[in-house]
Design an enzyme around this catalytic site. Sequence first.
Site, PDB file in Angstrom:
ATOM      1  N   GLU A   1      -7.594   1.022   2.227  1.00 42.16           N
ATOM      2  CA  GLU A   1      -7.791   1.752   3.567  1.00 42.16           C
ATOM      3  C   GLU A   1      -9.195   1.626   4.193  1.00 42.16           C
ATOM      4  OE1 GLU A   1      -4.311   3.199   1.322  1.00 42.16           O
ATOM      5  OE2 GLU A   1      -6.282   2.525   0.810  1.00 42.16           O
TER       6      GLU A   1
ATOM      7  N   ASP B   1     -13.841  -5.999  20.985  1.00 43.00           N
ATOM      8  CA  ASP B   1     -13.075  -5.996  22.385  1.00 43.00           C
ATOM      9  C   ASP B   1     -13.697  -5.206  23.346  1.00 43.00           C
ATOM     10  OD1 ASP B   1     -10.235  -6.179  23.633  1.00 43.00           O
ATOM     11  OD2 ASP B   1     -10.439  -3.762  23.561  1.00 43.00           O
TER      12      ASP B   1
ATOM     13  N   CYS C   1       0.704  -1.140   0.078  1.00 41.93           N
ATOM     14  CA  CYS C   1       0.021  -0.046   0.018  1.00 41.93           C
ATOM     15  C   CYS C   1       0.894   1.131  -0.032  1.00 41.93           C
ATOM     16  CB  CYS C   1      -0.928  -0.028   1.223  1.00 41.93           C
ATOM     17  SG  CYS C   1      -2.333  -1.003   0.979  1.00 41.93           S
ATOM     18  N   HIS C   2       0.545   2.053  -0.884  1.00 38.68           N
ATOM     19  CA  HIS C   2       1.208   3.474  -0.864  1.00 38.68           C
ATOM     20  C   HIS C   2       0.745   4.491   0.241  1.00 38.68           C
ATOM     21  CE1 HIS C   2       1.599   1.698  -4.927  1.00 38.68           C
ATOM     22  NE2 HIS C   2       2.881   2.630  -5.114  1.00 38.68           N
TER      23      HIS C   2
END
Length: 301
Positions: free
Chosen positions: A99, A113, A63-64
């Site tokens: 993303e 969580d 990923c850039h």
Amino acid sequence: MVDITHKRNTLRIATAEATVLVSSQDTVQAIQNRAVPKGDVFEMAKAAGFLAVKKTPDLLPDCHPIPVEYTGVQYRIEGLKIIIELTVKTIYKTGVEVEAMHGASVVALTMYDMLKPIDKGVEIHQIRLLKKTGGKSDRKGPPEHLRTAVIVCSDRVSAGEAEDRSGALIVEKLGEYGLSVGDFSVVPDVIERIQENIKRLHQEAYGLIILTGGTGVSSRDVTPEAVLTLIDREIPGIAEEARRYGQERMPLAMLSRSVAGLMGHTLILTMPGSKGAVTEYMDALFPHVFHLYGVMQGQGH
């Protein structure tokens, strides 16, 4: 990492979805009432999603790094399901779907969580890309049966003293969009000879004519002069965009005098005579320039 230096900045938007399934209505009520011991689930998970989006290139090797210019998280509750939608926007050379999916997954994991102390049956379900926009994939290809021609303007090539490279490259690049070149000609840097070929191709109903060579500032560079007296409507933005794109990669791009416009319903583009410049022009203009044909047919913007 994939080389994206040839790509152009455009608005890129991606929306991803993730689902958190709880085991009881009591858990849903605890979330809504902000009664979960670890805190406000929606706000904490949203903040975690923001961080995840920005950290995506740190965790996924291919990923850039990108300028993330917007991230938004929306929730909706459907029974025992909490549906997460995360949207990312940027103006850059590559998309943001990874993303968005990474952010949505971390939002879901954060919720898991925070909820596990009060609900041992929490599950994370489908994480998927809902939609993406931006880049070449959004642009339509050429219209059917578009007749295409290439004219190489060069004294040396026409005299057999040099080998054509830029014209052949244009043919190759057009082939990537499914276009075959129906007419390929080489002419010297003489206004009358250039115009004769353009007029012939226009009469033969060619919809796209690309000229390469003769756009510089030497005394023999006359392609813009030949074209400007033939076109009915100049389209300055085409040449401006090509020069802007080239200028980001090569300072000498500012010396190009390329022009573009319509002769009737025929689009005429002029490009420099070097392979490097032709590559930049083709990358800058295609496939976006094909939109012009739809507009001419009344399809609107």
